[in-house]
Write a protein that holds these residues in place. Structure first.
Motif, mmCIF file in Angstrom:
data_model
loop_
_atom_site.group_PDB
_atom_site.id
_atom_site.type_symbol
_atom_site.label_atom_id
_atom_site.label_comp_id
_atom_site.label_asym_id
_atom_site.label_seq_id
_atom_site.Cartn_x
_atom_site.Cartn_y
_atom_site.Cartn_z
ATOM 1 N N ARG A 79 0.785 -1.393 -0.055
ATOM 2 C CA ARG A 79 -0.365 -0.253 0.048
ATOM 3 C C ARG A 79 1.331 1.141 -0.037
ATOM 4 O O ARG A 79 0.117 1.674 -0.382
ATOM 5 C CB ARG A 79 -0.783 -0.411 0.684
ATOM 6 N N TRP A 80 1.975 0.818 0.854
ATOM 7 C CA TRP A 80 2.589 2.575 0.737
ATOM 8 C C TRP A 80 3.879 2.912 -0.663
ATOM 9 O O TRP A 80 4.048 3.778 -0.691
ATOM 10 C CB TRP A 80 3.379 2.352 2.489
ATOM 11 N N THR A 81 3.699 1.619 -1.529
ATOM 12 C CA THR A 81 4.425 1.902 -2.697
ATOM 13 C C THR A 81 3.782 2.339 -3.792
ATOM 14 O O THR A 81 3.827 2.259 -5.420
ATOM 15 C CB THR A 81 5.160 0.220 -2.761
ATOM 16 N N LEU A 82 2.589 2.278 -3.555
ATOM 17 C CA LEU A 82 0.957 2.987 -4.383
ATOM 18 C C LEU A 82 1.479 3.777 -5.091
ATOM 19 O O LEU A 82 1.912 5.024 -4.597
ATOM 20 C CB LEU A 82 0.077 2.461 -3.925
ATOM 21 N N PRO A 83 1.507 3.998 -6.382
ATOM 22 C CA PRO A 83 2.306 5.581 -6.853
ATOM 23 C C PRO A 83 1.143 6.568 -6.909
ATOM 24 O O PRO A 83 0.811 7.658 -6.943
ATOM 25 C CB PRO A 83 2.300 4.984 -8.450
ATOM 26 N N THR A 84 -0.294 6.502 -6.556
ATOM 27 C CA THR A 84 -1.329 7.354 -6.347
ATOM 28 C C THR A 84 -1.068 7.956 -5.520
ATOM 29 O O THR A 84 -1.399 9.565 -4.738
ATOM 30 C CB THR A 84 -2.553 6.996 -5.829
ATOM 31 N N SER A 85 0.144 7.599 -3.939
ATOM 32 C CA SER A 85 0.568 8.498 -2.736
ATOM 33 C C SER A 85 1.630 9.563 -3.576
ATOM 34 O O SER A 85 2.345 8.823 -4.283
ATOM 35 C CB SER A 85 0.902 8.098 -2.140
ATOM 36 N N PRO A 86 1.765 10.714 -3.710
ATOM 37 C CA PRO A 86 2.606 11.416 -3.728
ATOM 38 C C PRO A 86 3.901 11.406 -2.928
ATOM 39 O O PRO A 86 4.725 11.315 -3.813
ATOM 40 C CB PRO A 86 2.133 12.998 -3.269
ATOM 41 N N MET A 87 4.110 10.871 -2.553
ATOM 42 C CA MET A 87 5.963 10.165 -1.366
ATOM 43 C C MET A 87 5.803 9.191 -1.552
ATOM 44 O O MET A 87 7.385 9.570 -1.866
ATOM 45 C CB MET A 87 5.031 10.184 0.575
ATOM 46 N N ALA A 88 5.365 8.154 -2.135
ATOM 47 C CA ALA A 88 5.347 7.151 -2.710
ATOM 48 C C ALA A 88 6.167 7.359 -3.702
ATOM 49 O O ALA A 88 7.459 6.947 -4.620
ATOM 50 C CB ALA A 88 4.481 6.091 -3.099
ATOM 51 N N VAL A 89 5.767 8.269 -4.437
ATOM 52 C CA VAL A 89 6.418 8.983 -5.926
ATOM 53 C C VAL A 89 8.047 9.264 -5.969
ATOM 54 O O VAL A 89 8.604 9.491 -6.048
ATOM 55 C CB VAL A 89 5.747 9.340 -6.970
ATOM 56 N N GLY A 90 7.578 10.345 -4.752
ATOM 57 C CA GLY A 90 8.812 10.913 -4.804
ATOM 58 C C GLY A 90 9.969 10.268 -4.177
ATOM 59 O O GLY A 90 11.546 10.667 -4.384
ATOM 60 N N ASN A 91 9.677 9.162 -3.519
ATOM 61 C CA ASN A 91 10.922 8.513 -2.931
ATOM 62 C C ASN A 91 11.214 7.666 -3.443
ATOM 63 O O ASN A 91 12.307 6.937 -3.570
ATOM 64 C CB ASN A 91 10.616 8.175 -1.448
ATOM 65 N N TYR A 92 10.407 6.602 -4.496
ATOM 66 C CA TYR A 92 10.432 5.299 -4.680
ATOM 67 C C TYR A 92 10.714 5.695 -6.947
ATOM 68 O O TYR A 92 11.044 4.686 -7.245
ATOM 69 C CB TYR A 92 9.200 4.323 -4.296
ATOM 70 N N HIS A 93 10.571 6.555 -7.395
ATOM 71 C CA HIS A 93 10.500 7.173 -8.098
ATOM 72 C C HIS A 93 11.110 8.346 -8.433
ATOM 73 O O HIS A 93 11.157 9.153 -8.825
ATOM 74 C CB HIS A 93 8.775 6.885 -9.085
ATOM 75 N N PRO A 94 12.687 8.438 -8.098
ATOM 76 C CA PRO A 94 13.089 9.744 -8.096
ATOM 77 C C PRO A 94 13.737 9.767 -9.033
ATOM 78 O O PRO A 94 14.130 8.625 -10.249
ATOM 79 C CB PRO A 94 14.073 9.750 -7.108
#
Length: 474
Positions: A79-94
């Motif tokens: 759940r915490w890695t789903l790209p719908t979360s802005p912070m997931a995108v900012g941290n896992y897809h720099p």
């Protein structure tokens, strides 16, 4: 008399195998060093390309996962890695913040073996604590890199010394100087003519070798003519400096053995001793603060601020009323408190970080102030700037990455505090990093070398009036 001396010296040089050997040595040295530098550049370029390919693959998977989630489909992701979360995108897809390589990067390794050429800033990372160094073999750092700069700055003067140290002394030791004294020409003019012809030959060989190397490596000389001409002007100025020293030594010293020792002593002084002394004095006068203490202080500040995150969040929302929405359904998670505390952490550590930057700037100012004592420092620094691998270039890159890291983090803050999900439309507006290299002019540096050589040459001409009183013919 000048034409006769010119023709006579030219015949001697053409008949001598020394010219053939020198041409072969220069071609081999320039060719191997340029090839070695090109290999290092290709390795760096491949690393950056691989990082960018990994980013594209990651983005493709992220967009597919994002599309599946928005369609309401089941996905096998935490759940915490789903790209719908802005912070997931900012941290896992720099994004990849890469330092693009310059056309002449193969000329000088410079600081490229100490610093990385790309980093990936995250939304929760500390932009002031990004690591720009990379693991490097201590053996390689001990011996340095065999590139064109090493050949020109360190080895080329040795060839010039071997080519010019006994111009006058050899004639004296063979007894031909007494016959020359009967001719209507001064000793200094005669030495100048001989060294001038040798300077001409050395310049032709160096220009031919460099041009051939550029063509073999694939440098577009026409499109890069300004850089190529600047490099050639700098190299010729450096060659002229060493021939001017040879002119002075031939007039002032004496026997061939003493001339050789004097020239080698000057090589040690200008190429090895002066740069080392200036560097050590810079480190002594402006020592860098301990990085270990900085890391420890950073951890203490973070631990202290973590305990006050709720209070910090309230103050942050008070300062940013656009995020303090009066909505009972609005969620406040760990990320809200963490992001609010990041700015405070940065402000608390600003004095520590500034001390590093100030000391580094003072060291650079120190070297810039006294670099003209040794032309070797000036030439090497200029080649580093030409290749885009100087200390200033990497400092410029670090500052640009820090600015981008701040922009990357700030991009997700409105989405986070307004409880908005990240969408495919937001993907097209993600911040992108574009490196802007610094500009550097080689011609002024080359002109300064010519001016130094002219002053030394004038000193030699002025002092040549004392040759008769020294009994140089005895």
């Amino acid at each position: 008399m000048f034409s006769y001396n010119f023709k006579y010296e030219l015949k001697l040089l053409l008949r001598s195998r020394w010219i053939q050997l020198l041409s072969l040595i220069l071609l081999l040295l320039f060719g191997f060093s340029a090839f070695n530098g090109k290999q290092k550049v290709e390795k760096r370029k491949n690393i950056i390309v691989k990082a960018q390919e990994e980013l594209r693959e990651s983005d493709t998977k992220m967009l597919k996962l994002l599309d599946s989630v928005q369609r309401g489909m089941e996905v096998s992701a935490s759940r915490w890695t789903l790209p719908t979360s802005p912070m997931a995108v900012g941290n896992y897809h720099p994004r990849v913040a890469s330092m693009s390589l310059q056309p002449m990067a193969f000329v000088s390794t410079g600081q490229a073996d100490l610093f990385t050429h790309f980093v990936k800033p995250t939304a929760t990372g500390d932009d002031f604590a990004l690591n720009f160094t990379e693991m490097t073999s201590p053996v390689q750092l001990l011996f340095g890199s065999f590139d064109l700069t090493f050949v020109i700055v360190y080895l080329l003067p040795l060839l010039i010394i071997a080519f010019s140290y006994n111009v006058l002394s050899a004639e004296k030791e063979s007894g031909a100087l007494r016959l020359l004294a009967a001719q209507p020409i001064g000793i200094s003019n005669w030495v100048m003519q001989k060294l001038g012809l040798r300077f001409f030959w050395m310049s032709v060989l160096v220009i031919a070798a460099l041009t051939l190397v550029f063509l073999i490596i694939g440098i577009d000389i026409l499109n890069q003519r300004n850089l190529v001409l600047g490099l050639l002007a700098l190299v010729l100025g450096y060659i002229l400096f060493w021939f001017t020293l040879a002119f002075l030594v031939n007039l002032w010293v004496g026997s061939s053995a003493k001339n050789a020792v004097a020239m080698l002593g000057l090589w040690v002084l200008f190429v090895l001793l002066v740069p080392s002394v200036l560097n050590q004095l810079g480190n002594t006068l402006y020592p860098m603060p301990s990085r270990t203490l900085m890391v420890n202080e950073m951890r203490e500040v973070k631990a202290e601020i973590t305990q006050k995150q709720d209070e910090i969040l309230d103050n942050y929302l008070r300062d940013h009323p656009e995020y303090a929405i009066n909505d009972t359904s609005q969620r406040r998670s760990f990320w809200h408190s963490y992001m609010a505390s990041q700015q405070l952490v940065k402000e608390e550590l600003e004095p520590v970080v500034s001390s590093f930057e100030n000391q580094l700037r003072k060291q650079q100012d120190w070297m810039n102030k006294f670099k003209w004592i040794s032309p070797a420092i000036t030439v090497q620094e200029s080649f580093n700037h030409l290749a885009g691998t100087s200390t200033e270039d990497y400092e410029n890159y670090r500052k640009q990455v820090m600015t981008f890291a701040g922009n990357w983090r700030e991009y997700f803050v409105p989405l986070l505090y307004n409880n908005k999900e990240f969408t495919q439309k937001d993907y097209t507006t993600l911040p992108k990093f574009q490196y802007s290299p610094t500009s550097y002019q080689l011609v002024p540096v080359a002109l300064t070398l010519y001016l130094i050589s002219t002053v030394l040459f004038g000193l030699g001409i002025f002092s040549s009036k004392r040759l008769k009183t020294k009994g140089i013919l005895n």
